[in-house]
Design a protein around this motif. Structure first.
Motif, PDB file in Angstrom:
ATOM      1  N   LYS A   1      15.698  44.308 -82.304  1.00 45.91           N
ATOM      2  CA  LYS A   1      16.042  45.450 -82.016  1.00 45.91           C
ATOM      3  C   LYS A   1      17.485  46.362 -82.524  1.00 45.91           C
ATOM      4  O   LYS A   1      17.276  47.070 -83.583  1.00 45.91           O
ATOM      5  CB  LYS A   1      16.970  46.157 -79.967  1.00 45.91           C
ATOM      6  CG  LYS A   1      15.251  45.699 -79.523  1.00 45.91           C
ATOM      7  CD  LYS A   1      15.446  45.762 -78.211  1.00 45.91           C
ATOM      8  CE  LYS A   1      14.986  46.380 -76.901  1.00 45.91           C
ATOM      9  NZ  LYS A   1      15.442  47.082 -75.989  1.00 45.91           N
ATOM     10  N   ASP A   2      18.282  44.962 -82.977  1.00 41.96           N
ATOM     11  CA  ASP A   2      19.164  45.595 -83.928  1.00 41.96           C
ATOM     12  C   ASP A   2      18.664  45.636 -85.756  1.00 41.96           C
ATOM     13  O   ASP A   2      19.343  46.006 -86.547  1.00 41.96           O
ATOM     14  CB  ASP A   2      20.352  43.612 -84.228  1.00 41.96           C
ATOM     15  CG  ASP A   2      21.221  43.518 -82.856  1.00 41.96           C
ATOM     16  OD1 ASP A   2      20.726  44.569 -82.237  1.00 41.96           O
ATOM     17  OD2 ASP A   2      21.512  43.036 -82.415  1.00 41.96           O
TER      18      ASP A   2
ATOM     19  N   GLN B   1      10.276  52.426 -77.116  1.00 39.90           N
ATOM     20  CA  GLN B   1       9.549  51.516 -77.579  1.00 39.90           C
ATOM     21  C   GLN B   1       8.808  50.215 -76.858  1.00 39.90           C
ATOM     22  O   GLN B   1       7.761  49.566 -76.321  1.00 39.90           O
ATOM     23  CB  GLN B   1      10.421  50.481 -78.764  1.00 39.90           C
ATOM     24  CG  GLN B   1      10.648  51.620 -79.569  1.00 39.90           C
ATOM     25  CD  GLN B   1      11.569  50.646 -80.542  1.00 39.90           C
ATOM     26  OE1 GLN B   1      12.764  49.732 -80.174  1.00 39.90           O
ATOM     27  NE2 GLN B   1      11.803  51.174 -81.722  1.00 39.90           N
ATOM     28  N   ASP B   2       9.914  50.489 -75.412  1.00 40.24           N
ATOM     29  CA  ASP B   2       9.152  49.696 -74.496  1.00 40.24           C
ATOM     30  C   ASP B   2       7.943  50.295 -73.562  1.00 40.24           C
ATOM     31  O   ASP B   2       7.653  49.466 -73.360  1.00 40.24           O
ATOM     32  CB  ASP B   2      10.439  49.358 -73.296  1.00 40.24           C
ATOM     33  CG  ASP B   2      12.027  48.759 -73.806  1.00 40.24           C
ATOM     34  OD1 ASP B   2      12.750  48.805 -72.881  1.00 40.24           O
ATOM     35  OD2 ASP B   2      11.743  47.815 -74.656  1.00 40.24           O
TER      36      ASP B   2
ATOM     37  N   LYS C   1      17.110  41.395 -78.671  1.00 41.94           N
ATOM     38  CA  LYS C   1      18.257  41.837 -79.589  1.00 41.94           C
ATOM     39  C   LYS C   1      17.461  41.612 -80.672  1.00 41.94           C
ATOM     40  O   LYS C   1      18.497  43.059 -81.425  1.00 41.94           O
ATOM     41  CB  LYS C   1      19.507  41.372 -78.753  1.00 41.94           C
ATOM     42  CG  LYS C   1      20.080  42.070 -79.226  1.00 41.94           C
ATOM     43  CD  LYS C   1      21.931  41.789 -78.237  1.00 41.94           C
ATOM     44  CE  LYS C   1      23.278  41.958 -79.406  1.00 41.94           C
ATOM     45  NZ  LYS C   1      23.018  42.503 -79.916  1.00 41.94           N
TER      46      LYS C   1
ATOM     47  N   ASP D   1      14.598  52.849 -77.468  1.00 42.51           N
ATOM     48  CA  ASP D   1      14.708  52.160 -77.021  1.00 42.51           C
ATOM     49  C   ASP D   1      13.857  51.855 -75.528  1.00 42.51           C
ATOM     50  O   ASP D   1      12.706  50.854 -75.613  1.00 42.51           O
ATOM     51  CB  ASP D   1      15.966  51.240 -76.643  1.00 42.51           C
ATOM     52  CG  ASP D   1      16.721  50.780 -77.475  1.00 42.51           C
ATOM     53  OD1 ASP D   1      16.158  50.790 -78.258  1.00 42.51           O
ATOM     54  OD2 ASP D   1      17.983  50.850 -77.116  1.00 42.51           O
TER      55      ASP D   1
ATOM     56  N   THR E   1      15.977  46.457 -86.173  1.00 41.18           N
ATOM     57  CA  THR E   1      15.458  47.986 -86.531  1.00 41.18           C
ATOM     58  C   THR E   1      16.456  49.018 -86.475  1.00 41.18           C
ATOM     59  O   THR E   1      15.979  50.246 -87.138  1.00 41.18           O
ATOM     60  CB  THR E   1      14.460  48.431 -85.125  1.00 41.18           C
ATOM     61  OG1 THR E   1      14.809  48.586 -84.309  1.00 41.18           O
ATOM     62  CG2 THR E   1      13.368  47.689 -85.246  1.00 41.18           C
ATOM     63  N   THR E   2      17.366  49.357 -86.023  1.00 40.84           N
ATOM     64  CA  THR E   2      18.498  49.652 -85.843  1.00 40.84           C
ATOM     65  C   THR E   2      19.728  49.890 -87.308  1.00 40.84           C
ATOM     66  O   THR E   2      20.607  50.691 -87.760  1.00 40.84           O
ATOM     67  CB  THR E   2      19.032  50.177 -84.818  1.00 40.84           C
ATOM     68  OG1 THR E   2      19.689  48.673 -84.322  1.00 40.84           O
ATOM     69  CG2 THR E   2      18.570  50.655 -84.028  1.00 40.84           C
TER      70      THR E   2
END
Length: 181
Positions: free
Chosen positions: A173-174, A49-50, A170, A46, A176-177
């Motif tokens: 991100k969810d 990526q940030d 969010k 995370d 991608t995981t």
């Protein structure tokens, strides 16, 4: 124009192939670098990526125009301070600056990449709703302020827009995981 200047110009333009190459070329090295801190791999990814987003934003703002180091070193320093911030926030012990070497040979950590992470991100982006795509694109790529986005997308309340942006990020991100991709 040297290779570094060309990369910076491509970053300013938001060239996706360049961003993906920088992402892939540095990911494993960053994870290895971050392994010295008490932080789990998901948080490291995370943060990474940030840090990529910040790198792109800084390039667009012209902050890399007189960069004295290479882009990888700059990216790692962004990530390092993000890690320190996260650790401080989590009240974990952080290595003192004096314990870190002044210069690290990042080339030592280069490994061959398979582009899986970029593919996951691209796939997740296609699954986002149009409104989320608009909000995230305006905020991160066009660097619009929330007030400008609010006006552009006809939101009546800034807090609603902030919540929407947070939910969209969010969700991205969810996605991608997610194991089932």
């Amino acid at each position: 124009m040297n290779k570094s200047d060309e990369l910076i110009d491509l970053l300013k333009q938001g060239n996706e192939k360049t961003i993906a190459r920088i992402y892939n070329d540095n990911r494993n090295g960053f994870i290895l670098f971050a392994s010295r801190y008490e932080i789990n791999v998901d948080e490291v990814i995370d943060i990474y990526q940030d840090a990529i987003i910040v790198l792109c934003e800084n390039a667009k703002k012209g902050l890399l125009d007189n960069l004295q180091s290479n882009i990888s070193t700059y990216l790692f320093s962004i990530g390092k301070y993000m890690i320190f911030h996260r650790l401080k926030k989590n009240k974990k012990n952080v290595l003192n600056e004096q314990q870190l070497p002044d210069k690290i040979d990042w080339d030592f950590y280069e490994e061959e990449q398979d582009h899986l992470e970029v593919q996951l991100l691209q796939n997740a982006w296609t699954k986002l709703g149009e409104q989320c795509k608009k909000v995230l694109h305006l905020f991160y790529y066009e660097e619009k302020k929330l007030d400008e986005i609010m006006e552009h997308l006809a939101y009546t309340n800034k807090d609603v827009l902030k919540s929407q942006k947070s939910r969209c990020l969010k969700q991205l991100k969810d996605l991608t995981t997610a194991k089932d991709g």
